[in-house]
Design an enzyme around this catalytic site. Structure first.
Site, PDB file in Angstrom:
ATOM      1  N   LYS A  92       8.148  21.261  10.371  1.00  0.00           N
ATOM      2  CA  LYS A  92       8.586  20.222   9.441  1.00  0.00           C
ATOM      3  C   LYS A  92       8.620  20.712   7.990  1.00  0.00           C
ATOM      4  O   LYS A  92       9.232  20.079   7.132  1.00  0.00           O
ATOM      5  CB  LYS A  92       7.711  18.967   9.564  1.00  0.00           C
ATOM      6  CG  LYS A  92       6.265  19.120   9.149  1.00  0.00           C
ATOM      7  CD  LYS A  92       5.482  17.846   9.468  1.00  0.00           C
ATOM      8  CE  LYS A  92       4.010  17.952   9.111  1.00  0.00           C
ATOM      9  NZ  LYS A  92       3.767  18.034   7.672  1.00  0.00           N
ATOM     10  N   ASP A  93       7.982  21.860   7.704  1.00  0.00           N
ATOM     11  CA  ASP A  93       8.008  22.417   6.350  1.00  0.00           C
ATOM     12  C   ASP A  93       9.208  23.318   6.118  1.00  0.00           C
ATOM     13  O   ASP A  93       9.471  23.718   4.985  1.00  0.00           O
ATOM     14  CB  ASP A  93       6.740  23.238   6.084  1.00  0.00           C
ATOM     15  CG  ASP A  93       5.478  22.388   6.024  1.00  0.00           C
ATOM     16  OD1 ASP A  93       5.593  21.192   5.700  1.00  0.00           O
ATOM     17  OD2 ASP A  93       4.391  22.920   6.309  1.00  0.00           O
ATOM     18  N   ARG A 140       9.056   9.613   3.348  1.00  0.00           N
ATOM     19  CA  ARG A 140       9.494   9.165   4.683  1.00  0.00           C
ATOM     20  C   ARG A 140       8.502   8.152   5.260  1.00  0.00           C
ATOM     21  O   ARG A 140       8.896   7.095   5.775  1.00  0.00           O
ATOM     22  CB  ARG A 140       9.609  10.378   5.615  1.00  0.00           C
ATOM     23  CG  ARG A 140       9.860  10.027   7.079  1.00  0.00           C
ATOM     24  CD  ARG A 140       9.737  11.256   7.964  1.00  0.00           C
ATOM     25  NE  ARG A 140       8.418  11.854   7.900  1.00  0.00           N
ATOM     26  CZ  ARG A 140       7.347  11.411   8.574  1.00  0.00           C
ATOM     27  NH1 ARG A 140       7.449  10.359   9.357  1.00  0.00           N
ATOM     28  NH2 ARG A 140       6.181  12.009   8.460  1.00  0.00           N
ATOM     29  N   ARG A 141       7.222   8.464   5.178  1.00  0.00           N
ATOM     30  CA  ARG A 141       6.210   7.541   5.703  1.00  0.00           C
ATOM     31  C   ARG A 141       6.149   6.265   4.872  1.00  0.00           C
ATOM     32  O   ARG A 141       6.079   5.165   5.413  1.00  0.00           O
ATOM     33  CB  ARG A 141       4.838   8.226   5.723  1.00  0.00           C
ATOM     34  CG  ARG A 141       4.736   9.326   6.781  1.00  0.00           C
ATOM     35  CD  ARG A 141       3.465  10.140   6.635  1.00  0.00           C
ATOM     36  NE  ARG A 141       3.359  11.135   7.701  1.00  0.00           N
ATOM     37  CZ  ARG A 141       2.741  12.301   7.575  1.00  0.00           C
ATOM     38  NH1 ARG A 141       2.183  12.638   6.422  1.00  0.00           N
ATOM     39  NH2 ARG A 141       2.683  13.132   8.595  1.00  0.00           N
ATOM     40  N   ARG A 158      -2.506  14.051  -2.036  1.00  0.00           N
ATOM     41  CA  ARG A 158      -2.100  15.408  -1.669  1.00  0.00           C
ATOM     42  C   ARG A 158      -3.329  16.158  -1.178  1.00  0.00           C
ATOM     43  O   ARG A 158      -4.451  15.693  -1.284  1.00  0.00           O
ATOM     44  CB  ARG A 158      -1.517  16.133  -2.891  1.00  0.00           C
ATOM     45  CG  ARG A 158      -0.168  15.625  -3.364  1.00  0.00           C
ATOM     46  CD  ARG A 158       0.982  16.055  -2.501  1.00  0.00           C
ATOM     47  NE  ARG A 158       0.929  17.461  -2.144  1.00  0.00           N
ATOM     48  CZ  ARG A 158       1.329  18.470  -2.928  1.00  0.00           C
ATOM     49  NH1 ARG A 158       1.831  18.207  -4.120  1.00  0.00           N
ATOM     50  NH2 ARG A 158       1.257  19.713  -2.530  1.00  0.00           N
ATOM     51  N   ARG A 164      -7.769  15.119   2.443  1.00  0.00           N
ATOM     52  CA  ARG A 164      -7.152  13.789   2.490  1.00  0.00           C
ATOM     53  C   ARG A 164      -8.054  12.801   3.238  1.00  0.00           C
ATOM     54  O   ARG A 164      -8.141  11.628   2.864  1.00  0.00           O
ATOM     55  CB  ARG A 164      -5.765  13.871   3.145  1.00  0.00           C
ATOM     56  CG  ARG A 164      -4.700  14.330   2.160  1.00  0.00           C
ATOM     57  CD  ARG A 164      -3.317  14.224   2.743  1.00  0.00           C
ATOM     58  NE  ARG A 164      -2.887  15.485   3.324  1.00  0.00           N
ATOM     59  CZ  ARG A 164      -1.724  15.658   3.932  1.00  0.00           C
ATOM     60  NH1 ARG A 164      -0.885  14.653   4.072  1.00  0.00           N
ATOM     61  NH2 ARG A 164      -1.390  16.833   4.418  1.00  0.00           N
ATOM     62  N   CYS A 251      12.427  18.646   3.049  1.00  0.00           N
ATOM     63  CA  CYS A 251      11.381  18.006   3.856  1.00  0.00           C
ATOM     64  C   CYS A 251      10.653  16.918   3.071  1.00  0.00           C
ATOM     65  O   CYS A 251       9.755  16.270   3.599  1.00  0.00           O
ATOM     66  CB  CYS A 251      10.395  19.056   4.367  1.00  0.00           C
ATOM     67  SG  CYS A 251       9.604  20.024   3.068  1.00  0.00           S
TER      68      CYS A 251
END
Length: 320
Positions: A92-93, A140-141, A158, A164, A251
């Site tokens: 995904k990166d 996106r989330r 971040r 996190r 991304c």
């Protein structure tokens, strides 16, 4: 220049230096060592840690850092210079376009592609109290969760997975959103409060899959990685990445996609894919689903259907 040790080729593997990156790289090396022994190659492997731009800039949201390949560019430069021989990325990166001379040599079997919630209390998205503060660095989330629950307050966080998770406590959040795959690879599945269904929150392109990048002209590495590739995962991810490329998306924009193999059609694998583009506030969320047997064409078709509904204008406004 190939590195040798007692006559054996030493394959230098580049990776980011987070705990997750090192863990998944270690798992890949274990797999490649086994495969190389089984096929009489018996290569040696060593890890080289590389700091990327995305790792250095932690005080602003990813969407504001700008550019594509925030977590891969420095690693790709090390590949091109011969400093490393292959690189392990979270798929995904990876931006759609790879530098000249590099390729995805293998896409190992995908793990759970869904997002998940780590919550103070409760076991589903519905259990979050009205006005709950939810931490994520992903547009996106944010887009999809705000669309599902307009009352939620999405806040930027971040850092790596463990930092996190700590912010859930230190910043008084009600929940944080993470990729299930990362927690699985760390062996932290027990921390997951709830999985978020893909019909509520489509994952990032390639989420749950790894990309093993190498030089096109390194025949030994290409041959080894071909033995590691999972054909079904690779085909599904190719469709998703074709979708990403057609939208010219990075991304860090509100783009999601998920493709799966649902059967066969005339001897070919039949793919089903859903793609989305949304506004960061969640007010507009465009989704399209299609089926097909050609992964690249399927990705382009889903993207074209979304563009016909205004997805290109949304991405242009965000700077995607």
């Amino acid at each position: 220049m190939e590195k040798k040790h007692n006559g054996q080729r030493v394959i230098v593997v580049g990776t980011r230096q987070s705990a997750l990156a090192l863990t998944q790289t270690g798992q890949v090396i274990d797999d490649l060592e086994r495969i190389s022994r089984e096929h009489g190659c018996d290569y040696k492997f060593e890890i080289k840690k590389i700091v990327t731009k995305g790792d250095r800039i932690l005080d602003v949201t990813l969407s504001k850092v700008g550019g594509k390949g925030l977590f891969v560019k420095e690693i790709e430069q090390a590949l091109l210079s011969g400093e490393i021989d292959l690189a392990v990325h979270s798929m995904k990166d990876m931006p759609y376009e790879l530098p000249e001379g590099l390729m995805n040599g293998a896409v190992p079997k995908r793990v759970d592609p869904r997002d998940c919630l780590i919550m103070r209390q409760g076991s589903s998205l519905a259990d979050l109290p009205r006005g709950a503060r939810v931490g994520t660095s992903s547009l996106r989330r944010s887009s999809q969760l705000k669309h599902a629950r307009e009352d939620l307050k999405l806040e930027s966080i971040r850092g790596n997975i463990d930092s996190r998770i700590r912010k859930l406590e230190t910043e008084g959040l009600d929940a944080i959103v993470l990729a299930t795959a990362g927690l699985m690879r760390m062996g932290w599945e027990d921390r997951i409060s709830a999985s978020v269904p893909v019909d509520v929150c489509l994952p990032a392109v390639g989420q749950g899959a790894l990309g093993i990048e190498c030089r096109r002209n390194d025949e030994q590495i290409r041959e080894l990685l071909s033995l590691y590739n999972d054909a079904e995962t690779e085909i599904a991810v190719r469709a998703e990445r074709s979708f990403l490329g057609a939208l010219n998306g990075g991304c860090q924009v509100p783009i999601g996609a998920y493709c799966e193999i649902v059967g066969t059609d005339g001897g070919d694998r039949l793919l089903s894919m859903t793609g989305m583009v949304g506004t960061p506030d969640g007010e507009t969320l465009l989704k399209e689903s299609k089926r097909g047997t050609d992964p690249e064409q399927l990705g382009r078709d889903v993207a074209a259907a979304l563009v016909s509904r205004g997805a290109d204008r949304i991405l242009a406004e965000i700077g995607g």
